[in-house]
Write a protein that holds these residues in place. Structure first.
Motif, short mmCIF file in Angstrom:
data_model
loop_
_atom_site.label_atom_id
_atom_site.label_comp_id
_atom_site.label_asym_id
_atom_site.label_seq_id
_atom_site.Cartn_x
_atom_site.Cartn_y
_atom_site.Cartn_z
N TRP A 68 70.50 1.53 8.56
CA TRP A 68 71.81 1.39 7.93
C TRP A 68 71.70 0.53 6.69
CZ3 TRP A 68 76.00 4.06 9.57
CH2 TRP A 68 75.95 4.61 10.85
N ALA A 69 72.47 0.87 5.67
CA ALA A 69 72.46 0.10 4.42
C ALA A 69 73.89 -0.07 3.92
CB ALA A 69 71.63 0.81 3.37
N LEU A 70 74.15 -1.20 3.30
CA LEU A 70 75.44 -1.42 2.64
C LEU A 70 75.40 -0.72 1.30
CD1 LEU A 70 75.98 -5.21 3.39
CD2 LEU A 70 77.21 -3.29 4.39
N VAL A 71 76.42 0.05 0.99
CA VAL A 71 76.49 0.78 -0.28
C VAL A 71 77.84 0.49 -0.95
CG1 VAL A 71 74.88 2.60 0.40
CG2 VAL A 71 77.32 2.88 0.87
N ASP A 72 77.96 0.89 -2.18
CA ASP A 72 79.20 0.70 -2.96
C ASP A 72 79.65 -0.75 -2.96
OD1 ASP A 72 79.16 3.40 -3.48
OD2 ASP A 72 80.63 3.90 -1.94
N THR A 95 77.60 15.45 18.13
CA THR A 95 77.42 14.31 19.03
C THR A 95 78.00 13.04 18.41
OG1 THR A 95 75.42 15.28 19.95
CG2 THR A 95 75.70 12.91 20.24
N LEU A 96 77.72 12.80 17.14
CA LEU A 96 78.23 11.61 16.46
C LEU A 96 79.75 11.68 16.30
CD1 LEU A 96 75.47 11.03 13.76
CD2 LEU A 96 75.71 9.94 16.00
N ALA A 97 80.28 12.88 16.12
CA ALA A 97 81.73 13.05 16.04
C ALA A 97 82.38 12.68 17.38
CB ALA A 97 82.08 14.48 15.65
N ALA A 98 81.73 13.01 18.48
CA ALA A 98 82.26 12.66 19.80
C ALA A 98 82.26 11.14 19.99
CB ALA A 98 81.44 13.33 20.90
N VAL A 99 81.21 10.46 19.53
CA VAL A 99 81.16 8.99 19.61
C VAL A 99 82.32 8.41 18.81
CG1 VAL A 99 79.82 6.95 18.98
CG2 VAL A 99 78.67 8.91 20.02
N ALA A 100 82.54 8.92 17.60
CA ALA A 100 83.62 8.42 16.75
C ALA A 100 84.98 8.69 17.38
CB ALA A 100 83.53 9.07 15.37
N SER A 138 85.21 -3.04 8.23
CA SER A 138 85.84 -3.84 9.28
C SER A 138 84.82 -4.00 10.41
CB SER A 138 87.10 -3.16 9.80
OG SER A 138 86.77 -1.99 10.51
N TYR A 139 85.18 -4.83 11.38
CA TYR A 139 84.30 -5.00 12.54
C TYR A 139 84.12 -3.67 13.27
CZ TYR A 139 84.75 -10.04 11.92
OH TYR A 139 84.71 -11.30 11.41
N GLN A 140 85.12 -2.81 13.23
CA GLN A 140 85.03 -1.52 13.90
C GLN A 140 83.94 -0.64 13.30
OE1 GLN A 140 88.90 0.24 14.09
NE2 GLN A 140 89.68 -1.31 15.47
N ASP A 141 83.69 -0.77 12.00
CA ASP A 141 82.62 0.01 11.37
C ASP A 141 81.25 -0.39 11.93
OD1 ASP A 141 84.16 1.60 9.45
OD2 ASP A 141 84.58 -0.33 8.49
N PHE A 142 81.04 -1.69 12.10
CA PHE A 142 79.77 -2.15 12.64
C PHE A 142 79.64 -1.81 14.12
CE2 PHE A 142 79.87 -4.56 8.74
CZ PHE A 142 78.55 -4.54 8.34
N THR A 143 80.74 -1.87 14.85
CA THR A 143 80.72 -1.47 16.27
C THR A 143 80.37 0.00 16.39
OG1 THR A 143 82.39 -3.14 16.79
CG2 THR A 143 82.10 -1.35 18.38
N LEU A 144 80.98 0.83 15.56
CA LEU A 144 80.69 2.26 15.59
C LEU A 144 79.23 2.53 15.22
CD1 LEU A 144 81.80 5.10 16.04
CD2 LEU A 144 82.41 5.15 13.62
N ALA A 145 78.71 1.81 14.24
CA ALA A 145 77.30 1.98 13.85
C ALA A 145 76.38 1.62 15.01
CB ALA A 145 76.99 1.11 12.63
N MET A 146 76.71 0.55 15.75
CA MET A 146 75.89 0.17 16.91
C MET A 146 75.94 1.25 17.99
SD MET A 146 76.38 -3.90 17.50
CE MET A 146 78.05 -4.14 16.92
N LEU A 147 77.12 1.78 18.24
CA LEU A 147 77.24 2.83 19.25
C LEU A 147 76.50 4.10 18.84
CD1 LEU A 147 80.98 2.30 20.17
CD2 LEU A 147 78.99 1.78 21.59
N MET A 148 76.52 4.41 17.56
CA MET A 148 75.77 5.57 17.08
C MET A 148 74.26 5.33 17.20
SD MET A 148 77.93 7.02 13.89
CE MET A 148 79.44 7.92 14.16
N ASP A 149 73.82 4.09 16.97
CA ASP A 149 72.41 3.76 17.17
C ASP A 149 71.99 4.00 18.63
OD1 ASP A 149 71.98 3.02 14.54
OD2 ASP A 149 72.26 0.87 14.92
N VAL A 150 72.84 3.60 19.56
CA VAL A 150 72.57 3.81 20.97
C VAL A 150 72.45 5.30 21.27
CG1 VAL A 150 73.54 3.60 23.30
CG2 VAL A 150 73.61 1.65 21.73
N GLU A 151 73.39 6.09 20.75
CA GLU A 151 73.37 7.53 20.99
C GLU A 151 72.14 8.18 20.35
OE1 GLU A 151 74.43 10.71 22.92
OE2 GLU A 151 75.64 8.90 23.03
N LEU A 152 71.75 7.73 19.17
CA LEU A 152 70.55 8.27 18.53
C LEU A 152 69.28 7.90 19.30
CD1 LEU A 152 71.54 7.65 14.83
CD2 LEU A 152 71.23 9.87 15.91
#
Length: 155
Positions: A68-72, A95-100, A138-152
């Motif tokens: 993951w990288a910070l952009v913009d 799969t990632l859409a289901a996590v989201a 927001s904190y939710q973006d980082f939480t979602l990224a962590m959950l996607m990491d788990v799924e990946l």
């Protein structure tokens, strides 16, 4: 971390829909089209209605994988995942859409086919997390990224 505001306790995942611009709840069971930014009464993003600062993002970045990288200018979190073919990429996007969907926080998911520097085609799934209402992360973006990491990690 669960929201602590009184109006957010009943259904934290739907708190953004329940909060109006005046800070009152809409009638039960109806979506409020005037819901905008968090207010003093309801702050589902837990940062006083503001996006995370650069310093906050820098502290949270080690909690997600190195991909993951910070952009913009730190207003979005992005990851590119190379897949074997277009069909596998389509399954991964699903799969990632289901996590989201399960977390009620929706990133931009794209499936791209690019010509690499080595002149070969590569298929990529691009995930871009950003809280549009706040105009940043927001904190939710980082939480979602962590959950996607788990799924990946499962696949």
């Amino acid at each position: 971390k669960m929201p602590t505001r009184p109006c957010c306790r009943a259904a934290p995942y739907a708190a953004a829909l329940l909060c109006t611009s005046a800070g009152r709840r809409p009638p039960r069971g109806r979506h409020d089209p005037t819901a905008r930014r968090p207010t003093s009464v309801c702050d589902p993003y837990e940062n006083n209605g503001k996006p995370l600062s650069q310093e906050q993002c820098a502290k949270l970045l080690p909690s997600v994988s190195d991909s993951w990288a910070l952009v913009d200018d730190g207003t979005a979190l992005m990851r590119e995942i190379e897949v074997a073919d277009f069909v596998q990429g389509s399954r991964l996007v699903s799969t990632l859409a289901a996590v989201a969907f399960n977390n009620n926080h929706y990133p931009v998911l794209t499936l791209e086919r690019r010509l690499s520097e080595r002149r070969r085609w590569q298929e990529l799934v691009v995930v871009r997390c950003q809280t549009t209402v706040l105009g940043g992360l927001s904190y939710q973006d980082f939480t979602l990224a962590m959950l996607m990491d788990v799924e990946l990690g499962r696949s």
